[in-house]
Design an enzyme around this catalytic site. Structure first.
Site, mmCIF file in Angstrom:
data_model
loop_
_atom_site.group_PDB
_atom_site.id
_atom_site.type_symbol
_atom_site.label_atom_id
_atom_site.label_comp_id
_atom_site.label_asym_id
_atom_site.label_seq_id
_atom_site.Cartn_x
_atom_site.Cartn_y
_atom_site.Cartn_z
ATOM 1 N N CYS A 224 31.227 44.829 39.170
ATOM 2 C CA CYS A 224 32.658 44.921 39.664
ATOM 3 C C CYS A 224 33.120 46.432 39.343
ATOM 4 C CB CYS A 224 33.413 43.947 39.176
ATOM 5 S SG CYS A 224 35.189 44.081 39.174
ATOM 6 N N CYS B 275 36.193 45.977 37.204
ATOM 7 C CA CYS B 275 35.821 45.775 35.743
ATOM 8 C C CYS B 275 35.476 46.961 34.844
ATOM 9 C CB CYS B 275 34.761 44.811 35.682
ATOM 10 S SG CYS B 275 35.109 43.171 36.434
#
Length: 461
Positions: free
Chosen positions: A53, A56
């Protein structure tokens, strides 16, 4: 020599940066399956992430700073992170549906963080939620301190009552957004006038408002609306939060009156509209604060996606973010009085609402979002757009061609098979008729053999 010193200094700086990163990571624990059994022993602030991600990865250095800060100030909150893809069963138990998801876990309760992903905002959230649900204000000095520290906070004044029970229930749900306090009547500032006790108040915008159950309805809904300042610099996140407060129209939800401007443009028209909205929010607060939220937004990109149209800047638009309705100006706004008249016309229903969430509007939004996505992809990366949309079309074309040619060949083979089948049937019928015409001897059938032509000629001689 100078070059050598510069190189040494550069290496030293790089070493310090790496050490800082290592130190920061040391205060963030990597959580695994054992966390499920041991988490009730402490209060945890957890980042549920996915290794692939992008958001993230962007949060990771900020999260490391959060861990270092919480440790340095002696906070009882432990900071951790969990790979939600490796421990998907645990993540699903906590209701993780996207990445990254930040949650504070306290006992059996799990609180979602939905604010800006900055170090200060995340730490403020952790302090607020990890502490007492209702914090007492024992003195006027403490009350004044809270007023300086928090732009918006709620206070319950009085003793035990059904209203206090509702206040506690609301606080348990909305502690993720704002602070809740309790105080005696003697602690409340002298300028506060209370008609009856007990009471719930919100302090914001250098003033206060008292909850009225008859006019304001449900206490939780009122708190959810009033947790915002009366005038805000809006962005997409704030508009989403405002739309998430309630779904009822003019009863518990608020309309958002926005001056859509270009903040880099210092022309009179841009600054004038912003000033008009600010004056209405300030001078007509008592009249409109129950129904309206005021603010300004820089640029029209986000508004265009809501309206599915190109909005001229500068302008004023009023949004109902709970059902995607909006109101556009039916006159030119020259002064505060014009804006007040426009708001009153909206309230009495003389200005027609546009947009909405009907089936037709939803279908229109699906088409608009698909078109916007395709255009944005081709604008940002034409080659990527050709690959994403050209490849599926090519595959579909090949499949259609294959199906068409397969049908054609199949029909030809089937036709040939039918022809050969009919020929075989005709041949069988001819043979059967020949067998029936030949004489039988002794009940047995003797096959006839055709003699050669020269033998027949000799017999004739």
């Amino acid at each position: 020599m100078a070059a050598w010193k510069s190189w040494t200094a550069l290496r030293l700086c790089a070493t310090v940066v790496v050490l800082d990163m290592v130190v920061c990571k040391g205060f963030v624990e990597d959580l695994d399956e054992s966390f499920k059994e041991n988490r009730n022993d402490d209060i945890w602030l957890v980042d549920f992430y996915a290794p692939w991600c992008g958001h993230c990865k962007k949060l990771e250095p900020i999260w490391n700073e959060v861990g270092l800060e919480m440790k340095s100030i002696g906070s009882p909150v432990k900071v951790g992170k969990m790979d939600a893809t490796s421990y998907s069963s645990i993540a699903s138990e906590f209701g993780v549906r996207g990445y990254p998801t930040i949650k504070l876990l306290k006992g059996d309760l799990a609180y979602n963080y939905r604010g800006p992903r900055t170090k200060d905002d995340i730490i403020e959230f952790a302090h607020r939620v990890s502490g007492a649900l209702i914090r007492p204000l024992p003195s006027q000095q403490m009350f004044e301190h809270m007023q300086k520290r928090h732009r918006v906070f709620f206070v319950y004044v009085g003793g035990e009552s059904p209203l206090k029970e509702k206040y506690i229930d609301a606080a348990s749900e909305l502690i993720v957004y704002t602070y809740f306090f309790s105080a005696s009547e003697e602690v409340v500032p002298e300028y506060v006038t209370l008609k009856e006790m007990p009471a719930v108040l919100v302090f914001k915008d250098e003033t206060y408002f008292v909850y009225d159950e008859y006019e304001d309805g449900d206490l939780s809904s009122w708190i959810n609306r009033e947790r915002f300042q009366n005038y805000l610099a809006m962005d997409g996140f704030l508009l989403y939060e405002l739309g998430d407060t309630d779904v009822s129209f003019f009863i518990s939800g608020k309309l958002v009156a926005l001056a859509v401007i270009d903040e880099k443009n210092t022309s009179v028209e841009h600054t004038r509209l912003k000033s008009i909205i600010q004056e209405v929010a300030r001078d007509y607060r008592d009249l409109f604060h129950r129904d309206f939220q005021f603010g300004h937004m820089d640029g029209n990109d986000y508004i265009n996606t809501l309206l599915m149209d190109e909005l001229t800047v500068p302008t004023v638009v009023v949004l109902n973010t709970s059902n995607q309705q909006y109101f556009l100006l039916d006159r030119q706004i020259k002064n505060v009085e014009d804006m007040v008249q426009f708001i009153n016309n909206i309230l009495d229903g003389t200005v027609e609402a546009q947009g909405g969430d009907s089936i037709l509007q939803r279908l229109k939004r699906i088409v608009f979002d698909a078109k916007s996505t395709i255009v944005s992809i081709f604008k940002s990366s034409p080659l990527m757009g050709c690959f994403l949309f050209g490849l599926p079309l090519g595959v579909i074309s090949i499949m259609c061609y294959g199906i068409y040619t397969a049908d054609t060949d199949g029909g030809y083979i089937e036709e040939r098979y039918e022809v050969s089948k009919s020929e075989n049937e005709n041949q069988e019928q001819i043979e059967e008729s020949k067998e029936q015409q030949e004489p039988s001897s002794g009940g047995s059938v003797v096959p006839t053999v055709q003699e050669p032509k020269d033998v027949l000629e000799k017999k004739k001689d």
